[in-house]
Design an enzyme around this catalytic site. Sequence first.
Site, mmCIF file in Angstrom:
data_model
loop_
_atom_site.group_PDB
_atom_site.id
_atom_site.type_symbol
_atom_site.label_atom_id
_atom_site.label_comp_id
_atom_site.label_asym_id
_atom_site.label_seq_id
_atom_site.Cartn_x
_atom_site.Cartn_y
_atom_site.Cartn_z
ATOM 1 C CB CYS A 1 -0.983 -11.622 -5.888
ATOM 2 S SG CYS A 1 -1.185 -12.790 -7.263
ATOM 3 C CB ALA A 2 2.055 -11.236 -0.582
ATOM 4 C CG ASP B 1 -5.659 -8.911 -3.382
ATOM 5 O OD1 ASP B 1 -6.484 -8.606 -4.268
ATOM 6 O OD2 ASP B 1 -5.311 -8.124 -2.489
ATOM 7 C CG ASP C 1 3.866 -9.342 -5.484
ATOM 8 O OD1 ASP C 1 4.307 -8.728 -6.471
ATOM 9 O OD2 ASP C 1 2.675 -9.302 -5.132
ATOM 10 C CB CYS D 1 -9.619 -4.232 -5.593
ATOM 11 S SG CYS D 1 -8.035 -3.916 -6.410
ATOM 12 N N GLY E 1 1.706 -6.865 1.632
ATOM 13 C CA GLY E 1 1.376 -7.785 2.715
ATOM 14 C C GLY E 1 0.208 -7.443 3.602
ATOM 15 N N GLY E 2 -0.699 -6.574 3.174
ATOM 16 C CA GLY E 2 -1.844 -6.244 4.020
ATOM 17 C C GLY E 2 -2.668 -7.465 4.388
ATOM 18 C CE LYS E 3 -7.430 -8.662 0.226
ATOM 19 N NZ LYS E 3 -6.896 -7.392 -0.334
#
Length: 395
Positions: free
Chosen positions: A211-212, A283, A235, A336, A215-217
Site C-alpha cells: 500500500c505504497a 501500511d 497501490d 496510523c 512512496g514515503g516508506k
Amino acid sequence: MTPAARTQAAIELLDEILAAAASGGAAADTLIARYFATRRYAGSKDRRAVRELVYAAIRQAGPVPVSGRAAMVAVADRDPALAATFDGQGHGPAPITPDEPRAERGIAPDWLVDALTASGLDEAQQAALVDRAPLDVRVNSLATTRQAVLEQLPDATPTPLAPLGLRLASGTPIEQSDLYRAGLVEVQDEGSQLVGSALAAQPGEWLVDLCAGAGGKTLQIAAAMDNRGALLACDIDRARLQKLPPRAERAGATIIESRLLNPGHEAQMLSDWAGRADGVLIDAPCSGTGTWRRNPEARWRLTPDRLARLRMMQEQVLSIGAGLVKPGGRMIYIVCSLLDAEGRDQVAAFLAAHSGWSAEPVEPTVGTPHGPGRRLDPASHGTDGFFVACLRAPC
C-alpha cells in the site's frame, strides 16, 4: 485585511471544511490554498493569521460543529481580542449573541472518544492527538549523512528515536530548500520512520510495499537496501502512486518498480510475486486517528460505517500480502491508527484465520507493547500514532 475580515474569512473556510468533511471532499489544507488563490489581495500575514484561526477552531471542537461561525464563536469566548472582531463592520462578522450556537469543546465525537478509551488511551493521550505536530524529515542515506545535513540546517535537531530523523520547527518550508530538491531529505514523521524500519530491509532481498501511496516508506526501504535487490511498490490509487517515480528519481532510488493495481484483482495482478517475497510491508488504509495532529478535521470525516469499511479493506490487504510472502518470510502490518479495531484486533483475527502464521517481536523495539504488536502515540513518544506488528509465515 482587517482583523474582522480575517475572522470572517476563517468562518467561511470553516463552513467549506465542514461541508467537505460531510461529503468526502478536499482536505482543509487544500481548501485553504484554493480560497486564497482567488483572493490575491490577501498578503502572507493575512493568510497565516486566517490559517491559525481556522486550525484553532478545528482543534478545539470535538463533535462536528453546526457551522463555521459556531466553531469560531467558541474560540472567541476564550479570546476577548478575537471576540472584538465580531463587530458587524465592513467585512466583519455580526456581533456575538449570548444564546447563539457554540461548538462543543472536546477531542472527538463521543463515539470515537469511547472507542479510544476502550483501546487503552487515557485523557492525556487523547488530548495529545489534537496538539500541533512538529516537522520531521528523514535523511536519505543513499545520498548523504545526518551529520552533513545538520551542518546545513543549524536549526534542526536529531529526532530522539529515529537514527536518520531530524526535527524542524512547524512551518519550515523545507520542500522549497536545495536539500529537498537534491533528494537529501524527505518529509517523514519520526514515528513513520520507526515503524517503516520494522521491515528490517536488507540489500539483495525481494520486498513489496503493498500500500505504497506516494512512496514515503518505499523510499525509506530502498535506502535501507542500498539500491540492491528488488522492491515492488503497489497501490490502487493512481494519483498517489504517480507521485512516486519523480520522488524516487530525486532520491536516487533505482530499484523501485511501481505497479498500479485494480481493486478486486490485486492477487491476479501480483501472481508473478506469489510466494516469492522475503518481506511485505502493509501500511494499510485506516482511520488515521494517529495523524489528527496534522489533519484534525479528519475526526469529523470518520463514521462507524466508514470504520467498518476500512476494517474490511485491512483484512483484504492482509490476505493479499500473505499470498506474496515466501515460506518463512515476514509481513509487517502498520496502521496510523490507535483504535484496537484496526490494529491489535485486526492482527489477532488474521492469526486466528491463518494457520501457521505467528507474531514476532518488532525490531527495532519501538513504542510500547500492545497485544501482538507495539504502539506509538504522541503523548508517550512525541510521534504520530501507529500500531505495528511483525508476522512470520510458516516454513
